[in-house]
Design a protein around this motif. Structure first.
Motif, PDB file in Angstrom:
ATOM      1  N   HIS A 160      11.853  33.207 -27.913  1.00 17.84           N
ATOM      2  CA  HIS A 160      10.713  33.668 -27.106  1.00 17.84           C
ATOM      3  C   HIS A 160      10.936  33.494 -25.602  1.00 17.84           C
ATOM      4  O   HIS A 160      10.059  32.956 -24.905  1.00 17.84           O
ATOM      5  N   PRO A 161      12.050  33.972 -25.051  1.00 20.46           N
ATOM      6  CA  PRO A 161      12.279  33.757 -23.612  1.00 20.46           C
ATOM      7  C   PRO A 161      11.220  34.402 -22.727  1.00 20.46           C
ATOM      8  O   PRO A 161      10.810  33.816 -21.719  1.00 20.46           O
ATOM      9  N   ALA A 162      10.751  35.601 -23.090  1.00 23.83           N
ATOM     10  CA  ALA A 162       9.756  36.278 -22.250  1.00 23.83           C
ATOM     11  C   ALA A 162       8.420  35.540 -22.271  1.00 23.83           C
ATOM     12  O   ALA A 162       7.764  35.377 -21.232  1.00 23.83           O
ATOM     13  N   ASP A 163       8.007  35.072 -23.448  1.00 27.94           N
ATOM     14  CA  ASP A 163       6.741  34.337 -23.553  1.00 27.94           C
ATOM     15  C   ASP A 163       6.807  33.019 -22.794  1.00 27.94           C
ATOM     16  O   ASP A 163       5.827  32.594 -22.175  1.00 27.94           O
ATOM     17  N   ILE A 164       7.948  32.372 -22.860  1.00 28.12           N
ATOM     18  CA  ILE A 164       8.129  31.101 -22.145  1.00 28.12           C
ATOM     19  C   ILE A 164       8.043  31.323 -20.640  1.00 28.12           C
ATOM     20  O   ILE A 164       7.384  30.561 -19.919  1.00 28.12           O
ATOM     21  N   ALA A 165       8.690  32.386 -20.163  1.00 33.97           N
ATOM     22  CA  ALA A 165       8.639  32.691 -18.734  1.00 33.97           C
ATOM     23  C   ALA A 165       7.218  33.042 -18.310  1.00 33.97           C
ATOM     24  O   ALA A 165       6.747  32.616 -17.238  1.00 33.97           O
ATOM     25  N   ARG A 166       6.511  33.794 -19.147  1.00 34.33           N
ATOM     26  CA  ARG A 166       5.139  34.202 -18.836  1.00 34.33           C
ATOM     27  C   ARG A 166       4.217  32.985 -18.732  1.00 34.33           C
ATOM     28  O   ARG A 166       3.267  32.977 -17.953  1.00 34.33           O
ATOM     29  N   ALA A 167       4.512  31.962 -19.533  1.00 32.90           N
ATOM     30  CA  ALA A 167       3.698  30.742 -19.506  1.00 32.90           C
ATOM     31  C   ALA A 167       4.086  29.801 -18.372  1.00 32.90           C
ATOM     32  O   ALA A 167       3.446  28.761 -18.181  1.00 32.90           O
ATOM     33  N   GLY A 168       5.145  30.146 -17.623  1.00 39.06           N
ATOM     34  CA  GLY A 168       5.574  29.321 -16.502  1.00 39.06           C
ATOM     35  C   GLY A 168       6.308  28.062 -16.901  1.00 39.06           C
ATOM     36  O   GLY A 168       6.376  27.096 -16.129  1.00 39.06           O
ATOM     37  N   LEU A 169       6.901  28.057 -18.103  1.00 37.26           N
ATOM     38  CA  LEU A 169       7.626  26.888 -18.584  1.00 37.26           C
ATOM     39  C   LEU A 169       9.102  26.970 -18.191  1.00 37.26           C
ATOM     40  O   LEU A 169       9.605  28.047 -17.852  1.00 37.26           O
ATOM     41  N   PRO A 170       9.822  25.842 -18.233  1.00 38.09           N
ATOM     42  CA  PRO A 170      11.233  25.847 -17.844  1.00 38.09           C
ATOM     43  C   PRO A 170      12.053  26.845 -18.660  1.00 38.09           C
ATOM     44  O   PRO A 170      11.890  26.954 -19.876  1.00 38.09           O
ATOM     45  N   SER A 171      12.939  27.569 -17.991  1.00 38.00           N
ATOM     46  CA  SER A 171      13.748  28.593 -18.647  1.00 38.00           C
ATOM     47  C   SER A 171      15.094  28.066 -19.127  1.00 38.00           C
ATOM     48  O   SER A 171      15.832  28.783 -19.804  1.00 38.00           O
ATOM     49  N   GLU A 172      15.410  26.826 -18.791  1.00 42.85           N
ATOM     50  CA  GLU A 172      16.651  26.188 -19.255  1.00 42.85           C
ATOM     51  C   GLU A 172      16.300  25.187 -20.352  1.00 42.85           C
ATOM     52  O   GLU A 172      15.323  24.430 -20.228  1.00 42.85           O
ATOM     53  N   TRP A 173      17.127  25.168 -21.418  1.00 44.78           N
ATOM     54  CA  TRP A 173      16.813  24.343 -22.577  1.00 44.78           C
ATOM     55  C   TRP A 173      16.635  22.858 -22.251  1.00 44.78           C
ATOM     56  O   TRP A 173      15.651  22.249 -22.711  1.00 44.78           O
ATOM     57  N   PRO A 174      17.507  22.200 -21.479  1.00 52.24           N
ATOM     58  CA  PRO A 174      17.304  20.758 -21.233  1.00 52.24           C
ATOM     59  C   PRO A 174      15.942  20.461 -20.588  1.00 52.24           C
ATOM     60  O   PRO A 174      15.266  19.508 -20.970  1.00 52.24           O
ATOM     61  N   ALA A 175      15.543  21.303 -19.619  1.00 51.73           N
ATOM     62  CA  ALA A 175      14.264  21.073 -18.949  1.00 51.73           C
ATOM     63  C   ALA A 175      13.096  21.394 -19.883  1.00 51.73           C
ATOM     64  O   ALA A 175      12.054  20.713 -19.856  1.00 51.73           O
ATOM     65  N   PHE A 176      13.251  22.419 -20.712  1.00 57.53           N
ATOM     66  CA  PHE A 176      12.213  22.790 -21.678  1.00 57.53           C
ATOM     67  C   PHE A 176      11.999  21.648 -22.672  1.00 57.53           C
ATOM     68  O   PHE A 176      10.858  21.256 -22.952  1.00 57.53           O
ATOM     69  N   ARG A 177      13.087  21.120 -23.185  1.00 58.31           N
ATOM     70  CA  ARG A 177      12.985  20.007 -24.146  1.00 58.31           C
ATOM     71  C   ARG A 177      12.357  18.784 -23.480  1.00 58.31           C
ATOM     72  O   ARG A 177      11.497  18.109 -24.073  1.00 58.31           O
ATOM     73  N   LYS A 178      12.742  18.504 -22.247  1.00 60.02           N
ATOM     74  CA  LYS A 178      12.202  17.355 -21.527  1.00 60.02           C
ATOM     75  C   LYS A 178      10.696  17.514 -21.305  1.00 60.02           C
ATOM     76  O   LYS A 178       9.930  16.536 -21.387  1.00 60.02           O
ATOM     77  N   TYR A 179      10.259  18.739 -21.031  1.00 58.88           N
ATOM     78  CA  TYR A 179       8.831  19.019 -20.811  1.00 58.88           C
ATOM     79  C   TYR A 179       8.020  18.621 -22.035  1.00 58.88           C
ATOM     80  O   TYR A 179       6.993  17.939 -21.924  1.00 58.88           O
ATOM     81  N   TYR A 180       8.465  19.038 -23.219  1.00 54.76           N
ATOM     82  CA  TYR A 180       7.714  18.729 -24.436  1.00 54.76           C
ATOM     83  C   TYR A 180       7.877  17.269 -24.846  1.00 54.76           C
ATOM     84  O   TYR A 180       6.964  16.682 -25.437  1.00 54.76           O
ATOM     85  N   ALA A 181       9.014  16.670 -24.533  1.00 53.04           N
ATOM     86  CA  ALA A 181       9.195  15.245 -24.825  1.00 53.04           C
ATOM     87  C   ALA A 181       8.187  14.402 -24.044  1.00 53.04           C
ATOM     88  O   ALA A 181       7.660  13.399 -24.548  1.00 53.04           O
ATOM     89  N   ALA A 182       7.894  14.826 -22.804  1.00 54.35           N
ATOM     90  CA  ALA A 182       6.916  14.089 -21.996  1.00 54.35           C
ATOM     91  C   ALA A 182       5.520  14.189 -22.599  1.00 54.35           C
ATOM     92  O   ALA A 182       4.758  13.204 -22.601  1.00 54.35           O
ATOM     93  N   ILE A 183       5.177  15.353 -23.139  1.00 55.58           N
ATOM     94  CA  ILE A 183       3.872  15.515 -23.791  1.00 55.58           C
ATOM     95  C   ILE A 183       3.801  14.638 -25.035  1.00 55.58           C
ATOM     96  O   ILE A 183       2.785  13.993 -25.302  1.00 55.58           O
TER      97      ILE A 183
END
Length: 251
Positions: A160-183
């Motif tokens: 879901h790269p387009a949906d992720i970008a639309r939601a303003g979430l990190p587009s690189e996997w390490p940062a994306f994973r870190k974002y959800y780990a913090a939650i």
């Protein structure tokens, strides 16, 4: 013969997946084309599903989902173990906060709201029971996806790269994973205007013993009120209610 029959059954059941917000009705011709079957086969699928009450005529040779689905939803609600336990706690949370309370869960590849208890001034929601939620916006999806194992989360990231970008979430996997780990570490998430600009939500996971979740418990708040609400207190109340629901489900 059995394998051929099973394939035909699977295709027929896929007819139900052809209906969504943009396609509330379909013709038999559209169904046959989308499933890549002959027109006689498409008509046969429509007739069989119509006889079962899963489709119904909607005029001008068009078909819509049928009333049998409403009956099945009633049985689903009564059998849902999460709702059997959660509804009294949701009502208590509404009483303590005055806000709408919603349960949400992951089904297959979608996040759906499954129940809503109304507060003193019910919010106007575009999403409700049965309408798939965007995967990457809002409190409930955030805490549900935060519970995913890395491999499961990576599959969603890749799909879901387009949906992720639309939601303003990190587009690189390490940062994306870190974002959800913090939650996940926080144990809750406060969304402000993410899903609908006029609404905020405070969500917490309903955990299972194995680290997965039953779903999410949220309270929904009008944006003007989120700035005057004691957010830490509401977070505590939501997390406590989610914990009690989880304890009862585990017991």
């Amino acid at each position: 013969m059995e394998e051929k029959s099973a394939t035909s059954l699977e295709r027929m059941l896929r007819v139900l997946d052809l209906f969504d917000d943009e396609h509330l009705t379909r013709t038999a011709e559209e169904i046959a084309s989308l499933l890549d079957v002959s027109l006689p086969t498409g008509y046969r699928y429509v007739k069989t599903l119509g006889d079962a009450g899963l489709l119904q005529r909607a005029g001008d040779s068009r078909y819509a989902l049928g009333p049998r689905i409403v009956v099945l939803d009633y049985y689903i609600r009564r059998a849902d173990p999460l709702l059997q336990v959660a509804i009294p706690h949701m009502a208590e949370l509404v009483e303590k906060t005055g806000f709408d309370c919603v349960t949400s869960a992951w089904f297959g590849s979608q996040i759906l709201d499954t129940h809503r208890e109304l507060g003193k001034a019910p919010a106007t929601l575009s999403y409700g029971r049965g309408r798939p939620r965007p995967l990457f916006s809002g409190g409930a999806p955030k805490v549900i996806l935060a519970s995913f194992a890395p491999a499961q989360l990576r599959k969603l990231f890749d799909a879901h790269p387009a949906d992720i970008a639309r939601a303003g979430l990190p587009s690189e996997w390490p940062a994306f994973r870190k974002y959800y780990a913090a939650i996940r570490r926080a144990g809750h998430y406060v969304s402000r205007g993410e899903l609908e600009p006029q609404l905020a939500a405070i969500a917490a996971p309903i955990p299972k013993a194995d680290g997965a979740v039953w779903g999410a418990l949220s309270v929904v708040i009008d944006m003007p009120r989120i700035d005057v609400v004691d957010v830490p207190r509401v977070v505590q109340l939501v997390r406590q209610a989610a914990g009690r629901i989880a304890d009862e489900l585990a017991g």
